[in-house]
Design a protein around this motif. Structure first.
Motif, mmCIF file in Angstrom:
data_model
loop_
_atom_site.group_PDB
_atom_site.id
_atom_site.type_symbol
_atom_site.label_atom_id
_atom_site.label_comp_id
_atom_site.label_asym_id
_atom_site.label_seq_id
_atom_site.Cartn_x
_atom_site.Cartn_y
_atom_site.Cartn_z
ATOM 1 N N GLY A 93 0.821 -1.206 0.000
ATOM 2 C CA GLY A 93 0.000 0.000 0.000
ATOM 3 C C GLY A 93 0.853 1.253 0.000
ATOM 4 N N PHE A 94 1.913 1.253 0.822
ATOM 5 C CA PHE A 94 2.793 2.426 0.826
ATOM 6 C C PHE A 94 3.480 2.578 -0.529
ATOM 7 C CE2 PHE A 94 6.959 4.347 1.169
ATOM 8 C CZ PHE A 94 6.617 5.587 1.688
ATOM 9 N N ALA A 95 3.933 1.441 -1.097
ATOM 10 C CA ALA A 95 4.597 1.513 -2.413
ATOM 11 C C ALA A 95 3.663 2.137 -3.445
ATOM 12 C CB ALA A 95 5.033 0.119 -2.852
ATOM 13 N N GLY A 96 2.393 1.716 -3.436
ATOM 14 C CA GLY A 96 1.431 2.283 -4.378
ATOM 15 C C GLY A 96 1.157 3.746 -4.095
ATOM 16 N N GLY A 97 1.017 4.094 -2.807
ATOM 17 C CA GLY A 97 0.739 5.485 -2.449
ATOM 18 C C GLY A 97 1.892 6.407 -2.773
ATOM 19 N N LEU A 122 -1.225 13.140 0.724
ATOM 20 C CA LEU A 122 -0.315 13.534 1.805
ATOM 21 C C LEU A 122 -1.078 13.745 3.108
ATOM 22 C CD1 LEU A 122 2.139 16.071 0.106
ATOM 23 C CD2 LEU A 122 2.743 13.896 1.182
ATOM 24 N N PHE A 123 -2.273 14.324 3.012
ATOM 25 C CA PHE A 123 -3.112 14.556 4.192
ATOM 26 C C PHE A 123 -3.420 13.225 4.901
ATOM 27 C CE2 PHE A 123 -7.522 14.241 5.676
ATOM 28 C CZ PHE A 123 -7.525 15.160 6.713
ATOM 29 N N ALA A 124 -3.842 12.210 4.110
ATOM 30 C CA ALA A 124 -4.171 10.901 4.698
ATOM 31 C C ALA A 124 -2.929 10.284 5.339
ATOM 32 C CB ALA A 124 -4.747 9.978 3.625
ATOM 33 N N MET A 125 -1.787 10.359 4.641
ATOM 34 C CA MET A 125 -0.551 9.806 5.207
ATOM 35 C C MET A 125 -0.149 10.531 6.486
ATOM 36 S SD MET A 125 1.833 9.074 1.841
ATOM 37 C CE MET A 125 1.560 7.632 0.797
ATOM 38 N N GLY A 126 -0.419 11.852 6.528
ATOM 39 C CA GLY A 126 -0.123 12.612 7.740
ATOM 40 C C GLY A 126 -0.992 12.169 8.906
ATOM 41 N N ARG A 127 -2.268 11.911 8.648
ATOM 42 C CA ARG A 127 -3.169 11.449 9.706
ATOM 43 C C ARG A 127 -2.734 10.076 10.244
ATOM 44 N NH1 ARG A 127 -8.146 14.206 10.425
ATOM 45 N NH2 ARG A 127 -7.520 16.404 10.286
ATOM 46 N N GLU A 128 -2.130 9.269 9.365
ATOM 47 C CA GLU A 128 -1.692 7.925 9.774
ATOM 48 C C GLU A 128 -0.322 7.934 10.444
ATOM 49 O OE1 GLU A 128 -3.813 5.926 5.802
ATOM 50 O OE2 GLU A 128 -1.658 6.270 5.918
ATOM 51 N N GLY A 129 0.446 9.015 10.268
ATOM 52 C CA GLY A 129 1.807 9.076 10.785
ATOM 53 C C GLY A 129 2.835 8.511 9.818
ATOM 54 N N VAL A 130 2.426 8.196 8.585
ATOM 55 C CA VAL A 130 3.369 7.689 7.579
ATOM 56 C C VAL A 130 4.334 8.801 7.155
ATOM 57 C CG1 VAL A 130 3.558 6.751 5.239
ATOM 58 C CG2 VAL A 130 1.771 5.932 6.781
ATOM 59 N N VAL A 131 3.834 10.032 7.072
ATOM 60 C CA VAL A 131 4.672 11.223 6.874
ATOM 61 C C VAL A 131 4.442 12.105 8.098
ATOM 62 C CG1 VAL A 131 4.511 11.087 4.347
ATOM 63 C CG2 VAL A 131 2.839 12.444 5.608
ATOM 64 N N PRO A 132 5.247 13.131 8.318
ATOM 65 C CA PRO A 132 5.041 13.977 9.501
ATOM 66 C C PRO A 132 3.575 14.405 9.679
ATOM 67 C CG PRO A 132 7.069 14.584 8.397
ATOM 68 C CD PRO A 132 6.433 13.539 7.546
ATOM 69 N N THR A 133 3.097 14.353 10.918
ATOM 70 C CA THR A 133 1.674 14.576 11.183
ATOM 71 C C THR A 133 1.199 15.976 10.813
ATOM 72 O OG1 THR A 133 2.258 15.125 13.465
ATOM 73 C CG2 THR A 133 1.577 12.857 13.023
ATOM 74 N N PHE A 184 9.978 5.253 4.740
ATOM 75 C CA PHE A 184 8.956 4.393 5.354
ATOM 76 C C PHE A 184 9.589 3.451 6.381
ATOM 77 C CE2 PHE A 184 6.250 0.523 5.303
ATOM 78 C CZ PHE A 184 5.103 1.096 5.829
ATOM 79 N N ALA A 185 10.795 2.931 6.064
ATOM 80 C CA ALA A 185 11.470 2.035 7.010
ATOM 81 C C ALA A 185 11.796 2.764 8.299
ATOM 82 C CB ALA A 185 12.746 1.480 6.364
ATOM 83 N N ILE A 186 12.238 4.013 8.190
ATOM 84 C CA ILE A 186 12.558 4.800 9.389
ATOM 85 C C ILE A 186 11.299 5.078 10.205
ATOM 86 C CG2 ILE A 186 13.391 7.044 10.180
ATOM 87 C CD1 ILE A 186 15.276 7.042 7.746
ATOM 88 N N ARG A 187 10.213 5.473 9.532
ATOM 89 C CA ARG A 187 8.966 5.772 10.247
ATOM 90 C C ARG A 187 8.402 4.519 10.906
ATOM 91 N NH1 ARG A 187 7.986 11.110 10.911
ATOM 92 N NH2 ARG A 187 5.768 10.653 11.114
ATOM 93 N N PRO A 209 6.110 1.335 15.668
ATOM 94 C CA PRO A 209 5.860 -0.057 15.258
ATOM 95 C C PRO A 209 4.420 -0.340 14.812
ATOM 96 C CG PRO A 209 7.170 0.032 17.266
ATOM 97 C CD PRO A 209 6.725 1.421 17.004
ATOM 98 N N GLY A 210 3.434 0.371 15.317
ATOM 99 C CA GLY A 210 2.036 0.083 14.964
ATOM 100 C C GLY A 210 1.519 0.841 13.767
ATOM 101 N N ILE A 211 2.433 1.401 12.973
ATOM 102 C CA ILE A 211 2.011 2.289 11.890
ATOM 103 C C ILE A 211 1.194 1.553 10.821
ATOM 104 C CG2 ILE A 211 4.035 2.014 10.391
ATOM 105 C CD1 ILE A 211 4.010 5.042 10.030
ATOM 106 N N GLY A 212 1.529 0.288 10.576
ATOM 107 C CA GLY A 212 0.822 -0.467 9.542
ATOM 108 C C GLY A 212 -0.666 -0.617 9.829
ATOM 109 N N GLU A 213 -1.016 -0.713 11.120
ATOM 110 C CA GLU A 213 -2.421 -0.887 11.495
ATOM 111 C C GLU A 213 -3.227 0.398 11.320
ATOM 112 O OE1 GLU A 213 -2.335 -2.307 15.457
ATOM 113 O OE2 GLU A 213 -1.207 -4.133 14.962
ATOM 114 N N ARG A 214 -2.539 1.537 11.273
ATOM 115 C CA ARG A 214 -3.243 2.825 11.121
ATOM 116 C C ARG A 214 -3.402 3.239 9.664
ATOM 117 N NH1 ARG A 214 0.539 4.167 15.169
ATOM 118 N NH2 ARG A 214 1.703 5.492 13.738
#
Length: 484
Positions: free
Chosen positions: A99-103, A316-327, A448-451, A456-461
């Motif tokens: 999903g991250f690769a596609g996003g 980017l907004f959705a990724m920010g809400r998930e913590g994948v990129v800075p909130t 993504f690896a650093i985040r 650790p629970g980022i995948g579930e969000r």
């Protein structure tokens, strides 16, 4: 109460406006992200030298492939109100890492398309100013690109409804102007004895690169999914816009390609900047029509800047809400309810990259083709993952049937084969674009690896979408209802 489903008090994507856009405005988002009128006068002229008389077949093949992708997108859009479109869909189908690769790939595609559109708008504006004696050149294009970026940023922060109305009005005007200009140019060239056809294809592998270029004339049509929360009746309006846009665009592009087969019609495209010119013998009316067409194409490129950057900012907004990129990217403007931080960070990059590329290369044609090729790589990987995710998602929720399984598998296989075919074209632009795209994907993977290591629970969000909340149960607006 253990095991009892609980309803949220606040949606994961709260902050964006709800139920503001009509079907026509949602359609405007899909169409403007493609910039069809600009594509009509630009892409066929870039494809014809490689594909020759096979150009019509190239655009038909691209339209069929994108219609299949639209069918797969529709399987998600009728079941989820996601603000990041394909990114959330792929997460729900294949999991966090694919999903991250596609996003991330989609972010590359949206950003490169916005950069190409900024350059296109600035180039056409420079051509218009050149008619009143202002000297054209890289400096003028750079200044105009900055103005285009600033104006687009102001409109998008001001509100999605305002920008959607402007995008739609611009595209209608631009398509009519471009169509009229192409018809006049075609009729004039045939009267002068030009053959209404092109020569043969350059080579078999060149046709593969031509198909990849033709696909770039459709990409962005799926971006209606990024305004699903802001759409009225999203389970109907969004799938409908995504389903019909590639079909309508296919008809438009075949029409435009057929009119550009005679050599004199596309004679201006090989010059700098990329501006289609009408034959001189068309007379005084030719100049007036050329000006109208250039105004229309400038407006269309500008609409594409709005459409591509709107989709980019929602992802980017959705990724920010998930913590994948800075909130901070997940914040919205307190008054206009738009992702203003994502927009304010993205737009300077969208303006700066094509300007620097232009200064280095000195050729707006090379910059435009290079950015479109990078954009195509980004979209194609996201589309492949989306097609694979479709049957996986439907199987997981117990709704898999034979048709989405067959269409998803065939579309994914066709796009993978196409990328390999295009790689054999051995053109400088294709190779450089692939290298740049791979580098950007590696940077995304490292981030993504650093985040993921820090959280650790980022995948579930990941894969957030607009969920019904407690207030929706008693309110008048019920986003889960389907009203036809």
């Amino acid at each position: 109460m253990s095991g009892t489903p609980r309803i949220r008090s606040r949606s994961p994507v709260a902050g964006l406006e709800r139920a503001r856009l009509s079907f026509v405005q949602v359609l405007g988002q899909s169409v403007s992200a493609v910039a069809p009128s600009a594509v009509m006068v630009t892409l066929p002229a870039l494809v014809i030298p490689d594909a020759g008389r096979a150009t019509i077949a190239v655009f038909v093949a691209a339209a069929i492939l994108m219609t299949a992708v639209g069918y797969c997108v529709g399987q998600f859009a009728t079941r989820m109100v996601a603000v990041s479109g394909l990114y959330s869909y792929i997460v729900k189908g294949l999991g966090a890492v694919p999903g991250f690769a596609g996003g991330w790939s989609l972010l590359v595609g949206y950003a490169a398309a916005a950069m190409a559109s900024t350059l296109g708008a600035a180039s056409y504006l420079a051509a218009l100013l050149g008619r009143v004696g202002l000297p054209a050149g890289s400096t003028l294009i750079a200044v105009l690109a900055a103005i285009v970026g600033l104006l687009a940023l102001m409109l998008m922060i001001r509100g999605v409804q305002l920008s959607a109305r402007i995008m739609l009005a611009i595209e209608v005007f631009a398509i009519v102007a471009a169509s009229a200009a192409l018809v006049v140019a075609f009729v004039q060239s045939v009267r002068e004895g030009a053959t209404p056809s092109a020569g043969g294809a350059k080579s078999g592998s060149a046709v593969g690169f031509a198909v990849l270029l033709a696909i770039t004339s459709f990409v962005g049509f799926e971006s209606a999914g990024t305004v699903a929360r802001e759409a009225r009746n999203p389970f109907v309006t969004v799938p409908r816009a995504i389903r019909w846009t590639p079909i309508a665009l296919g008809v438009l592009y075949v029409f435009a390609a057929a009119l550009q087969l005679p050599e004199p019609v596309r004679q201006g495209v090989d010059s700098l900047p990329i501006v289609l010119t009408l034959p001189d013998p068309s007379g005084a009316g030719s100049s007036a029509l050329s000006i109208v067409m250039e105004l229309g194409i400038t407006a269309s490129w500008f609409a594409c800047v709005l459409g591509s950057t709107t989709a980019l900012s929602r992802t980017l907004f959705a990724m920010g809400r998930e913590g994948v990129v800075p909130t901070v990217f997940g914040r919205t403007h307190h008054r206009f309810h738009t992702p203003h931080v994502a927009l304010a960070v993205a737009m300077p990059v969208i303006v700066a990259v094509p300007v620097l590329f232009l200064v280095v290369s000195g050729s707006s044609r090379d910059v435009l083709i290079g950015l479109l090729a990078v954009s195509a790589h980004g979209y194609v990987l996201a589309y492949v993952l989306l097609c694979v995710a479709t049957p996986a998602f439907l199987r997981r929720i117990g709704e898999l049937t034979r048709l989405p399984l067959v269409i998803g598998a065939l579309a994914a296989a066709a796009m993978v084969a196409l990328v390999g075919w295009a790689a054999f074209s051995r053109t400088y632009v294709a190779g450089a674009a692939t290298a740049v795209y791979v580098l950007l994907m590696l940077l995304g993977a490292a981030m993504f690896a650093i985040r993921a290591r820090r959280s650790p629970g980022i995948g579930e969000r990941m894969g957030v979408y607009d969920e019904a909340v407690a207030d929706d149960l008693l309110g008048r607006y019920r986003p889960w209802e389907v009203r036809r």
